[in-house]
Design a protein around this motif. Sequence first.
Motif, PDB file in Angstrom:
ATOM      1  N   LEU A  90      11.744 -11.966  11.101  1.00 14.38           N
ATOM      2  CA  LEU A  90      12.433 -11.360  12.238  1.00 14.38           C
ATOM      3  C   LEU A  90      12.448  -9.842  12.194  1.00 14.38           C
ATOM      4  O   LEU A  90      12.255  -9.197  13.222  1.00 14.38           O
ATOM      5  CB  LEU A  90      13.857 -11.912  12.330  1.00 14.38           C
ATOM      6  CG  LEU A  90      13.938 -13.433  12.488  1.00 14.38           C
ATOM      7  CD1 LEU A  90      15.382 -13.901  12.398  1.00 14.38           C
ATOM      8  CD2 LEU A  90      13.298 -13.870  13.801  1.00 14.38           C
ATOM      9  N   GLU A  91      12.724  -9.251  11.035  1.00 15.22           N
ATOM     10  CA  GLU A  91      12.744  -7.787  10.979  1.00 15.22           C
ATOM     11  C   GLU A  91      12.717  -7.303   9.534  1.00 15.22           C
ATOM     12  O   GLU A  91      13.143  -7.997   8.617  1.00 15.22           O
ATOM     13  CB  GLU A  91      13.977  -7.222  11.688  1.00 15.22           C
ATOM     14  CG  GLU A  91      15.293  -7.562  11.025  1.00 15.22           C
ATOM     15  CD  GLU A  91      16.503  -7.012  11.773  1.00 15.22           C
ATOM     16  OE1 GLU A  91      16.387  -5.964  12.430  1.00 15.22           O
ATOM     17  OE2 GLU A  91      17.563  -7.650  11.694  1.00 15.22           O
ATOM     18  N   LEU A  92      12.205  -6.100   9.394  1.00 13.99           N
ATOM     19  CA  LEU A  92      12.220  -5.397   8.116  1.00 13.99           C
ATOM     20  C   LEU A  92      13.001  -4.115   8.337  1.00 13.99           C
ATOM     21  O   LEU A  92      12.645  -3.319   9.206  1.00 13.99           O
ATOM     22  CB  LEU A  92      10.796  -5.080   7.657  1.00 13.99           C
ATOM     23  CG  LEU A  92      10.649  -4.141   6.461  1.00 13.99           C
ATOM     24  CD1 LEU A  92      11.250  -4.763   5.205  1.00 13.99           C
ATOM     25  CD2 LEU A  92       9.186  -3.790   6.240  1.00 13.99           C
ATOM     26  N   LYS A  93      14.082  -3.939   7.595  1.00 12.16           N
ATOM     27  CA  LYS A  93      14.878  -2.705   7.672  1.00 12.16           C
ATOM     28  C   LYS A  93      14.572  -1.900   6.419  1.00 12.16           C
ATOM     29  O   LYS A  93      15.165  -2.116   5.360  1.00 12.16           O
ATOM     30  CB  LYS A  93      16.375  -3.026   7.755  1.00 12.16           C
ATOM     31  CG  LYS A  93      16.794  -3.634   9.072  1.00 12.16           C
ATOM     32  CD  LYS A  93      18.305  -3.791   9.110  1.00 12.16           C
ATOM     33  CE  LYS A  93      18.739  -4.360  10.438  1.00 12.16           C
ATOM     34  NZ  LYS A  93      20.192  -4.565  10.491  1.00 12.16           N
ATOM     35  N   GLU A  94      13.624  -0.993   6.568  1.00  9.03           N
ATOM     36  CA  GLU A  94      13.178  -0.224   5.406  1.00  9.03           C
ATOM     37  C   GLU A  94      14.265   0.694   4.862  1.00  9.03           C
ATOM     38  O   GLU A  94      14.330   0.900   3.647  1.00  9.03           O
ATOM     39  CB  GLU A  94      11.928   0.584   5.776  1.00  9.03           C
ATOM     40  CG  GLU A  94      10.751  -0.317   6.103  1.00  9.03           C
ATOM     41  CD  GLU A  94       9.486   0.439   6.395  1.00  9.03           C
ATOM     42  OE1 GLU A  94       8.876   0.924   5.421  1.00  9.03           O
ATOM     43  OE2 GLU A  94       9.126   0.541   7.579  1.00  9.03           O
ATOM     44  N   GLU A  95      15.129   1.204   5.752  1.00 10.06           N
ATOM     45  CA  GLU A  95      16.163   2.140   5.295  1.00 10.06           C
ATOM     46  C   GLU A  95      17.173   1.492   4.346  1.00 10.06           C
ATOM     47  O   GLU A  95      17.746   2.164   3.501  1.00 10.06           O
ATOM     48  CB  GLU A  95      16.876   2.802   6.484  1.00 10.06           C
ATOM     49  CG  GLU A  95      17.655   1.843   7.380  1.00 10.06           C
ATOM     50  CD  GLU A  95      16.809   1.090   8.407  1.00 10.06           C
ATOM     51  OE1 GLU A  95      17.383   0.271   9.139  1.00 10.06           O
ATOM     52  OE2 GLU A  95      15.576   1.303   8.466  1.00 10.06           O
ATOM     53  N   VAL A  96      17.378   0.186   4.459  1.00  7.63           N
ATOM     54  CA  VAL A  96      18.305  -0.514   3.557  1.00  7.63           C
ATOM     55  C   VAL A  96      17.581  -1.554   2.696  1.00  7.63           C
ATOM     56  O   VAL A  96      18.218  -2.340   1.995  1.00  7.63           O
ATOM     57  CB  VAL A  96      19.485  -1.173   4.323  1.00  7.63           C
ATOM     58  CG1 VAL A  96      20.410  -0.115   4.878  1.00  7.63           C
ATOM     59  CG2 VAL A  96      18.979  -2.100   5.402  1.00  7.63           C
ATOM     60  N   ILE A 115       3.337  -6.868   1.467  1.00  7.77           N
ATOM     61  CA  ILE A 115       2.392  -6.091   0.641  1.00  7.77           C
ATOM     62  C   ILE A 115       1.663  -5.004   1.444  1.00  7.77           C
ATOM     63  O   ILE A 115       1.597  -3.861   0.979  1.00  7.77           O
ATOM     64  CB  ILE A 115       1.433  -7.027  -0.121  1.00  7.77           C
ATOM     65  CG1 ILE A 115       2.216  -7.682  -1.262  1.00  7.77           C
ATOM     66  CG2 ILE A 115       0.216  -6.273  -0.655  1.00  7.77           C
ATOM     67  CD1 ILE A 115       1.432  -8.647  -2.115  1.00  7.77           C
ATOM     68  N   PRO A 116       1.133  -5.277   2.651  1.00  6.99           N
ATOM     69  CA  PRO A 116       0.484  -4.186   3.389  1.00  6.99           C
ATOM     70  C   PRO A 116       1.432  -3.034   3.744  1.00  6.99           C
ATOM     71  O   PRO A 116       0.994  -1.914   3.996  1.00  6.99           O
ATOM     72  CB  PRO A 116      -0.021  -4.865   4.667  1.00  6.99           C
ATOM     73  CG  PRO A 116      -0.100  -6.310   4.340  1.00  6.99           C
ATOM     74  CD  PRO A 116       0.996  -6.556   3.337  1.00  6.99           C
ATOM     75  N   LYS A 117       2.727  -3.297   3.744  1.00 12.96           N
ATOM     76  CA  LYS A 117       3.716  -2.267   4.050  1.00 12.96           C
ATOM     77  C   LYS A 117       4.175  -1.539   2.785  1.00 12.96           C
ATOM     78  O   LYS A 117       5.032  -0.656   2.835  1.00 12.96           O
ATOM     79  CB  LYS A 117       4.913  -2.896   4.760  1.00 12.96           C
ATOM     80  CG  LYS A 117       4.546  -3.503   6.110  1.00 12.96           C
ATOM     81  CD  LYS A 117       5.711  -4.239   6.712  1.00 12.96           C
ATOM     82  CE  LYS A 117       5.446  -4.885   8.038  1.00 12.96           C
ATOM     83  NZ  LYS A 117       4.289  -4.610   8.780  1.00 12.96           N
ATOM     84  N   GLY A 118       3.633  -1.942   1.623  1.00 10.28           N
ATOM     85  CA  GLY A 118       3.979  -1.291   0.365  1.00 10.28           C
ATOM     86  C   GLY A 118       5.172  -1.890  -0.347  1.00 10.28           C
ATOM     87  O   GLY A 118       5.744  -1.258  -1.232  1.00 10.28           O
ATOM     88  N   TYR A 119       5.560  -3.108   0.028  1.00 13.86           N
ATOM     89  CA  TYR A 119       6.719  -3.762  -0.584  1.00 13.86           C
ATOM     90  C   TYR A 119       6.308  -5.109  -1.168  1.00 13.86           C
ATOM     91  O   TYR A 119       5.258  -5.640  -0.858  1.00 13.86           O
ATOM     92  CB  TYR A 119       7.826  -4.012   0.450  1.00 13.86           C
ATOM     93  CG  TYR A 119       8.331  -2.757   1.110  1.00 13.86           C
ATOM     94  CD1 TYR A 119       9.164  -1.880   0.422  1.00 13.86           C
ATOM     95  CD2 TYR A 119       7.977  -2.449   2.421  1.00 13.86           C
ATOM     96  CE1 TYR A 119       9.631  -0.725   1.033  1.00 13.86           C
ATOM     97  CE2 TYR A 119       8.441  -1.299   3.033  1.00 13.86           C
ATOM     98  CZ  TYR A 119       9.270  -0.438   2.329  1.00 13.86           C
ATOM     99  OH  TYR A 119       9.720   0.696   2.933  1.00 13.86           O
TER     100      TYR A 119
END
Length: 141
Positions: A90-96, A115-119
């Motif tokens: 549903l969503e990725l909240k990178e800030e938290v 993984i493609p997003k660096g996580y």
Amino acid sequence: FFAVFCLPASFLFDLVLQLRNWFNRTFLSAPQRHDTRVRQIQSQVRHCNDLPEAEKKLMCTSRPNWLSLSITFFRKDLCHKIPIPLYDILELKEEVMTVRVEPMVTVGDITRYLIPKGYTLAVTLEIADATLGGLAFGVGM
């Protein structure tokens, strides 16, 4: 026998499951329908709860036992089976550093997404077919 039959059969079975998951992610993914799908599930649960006592049975998901990673199998044919078509990220909240997923998202799905997003997940299972919902409830491996 094992090398000639079992290994190729296992590979083909895994390939079919991966193709099915790809099809679902590519053509049936609809994160914007999350609330509607949850309401449909809630409606089915309420319907089962409103049945007369003589017709009430246990409820379970309609996911077949052979897809389960649990070592506990039970007679789903004796239960009211509720489909849980919740397979979306549903969503990725990178800030938290949180990701919100539906319960049928697998370890493989979330890993391919992150993984493609660096996580990556803090702990990653070798079993890509384990669902995050099952792991969260502690009913999987």
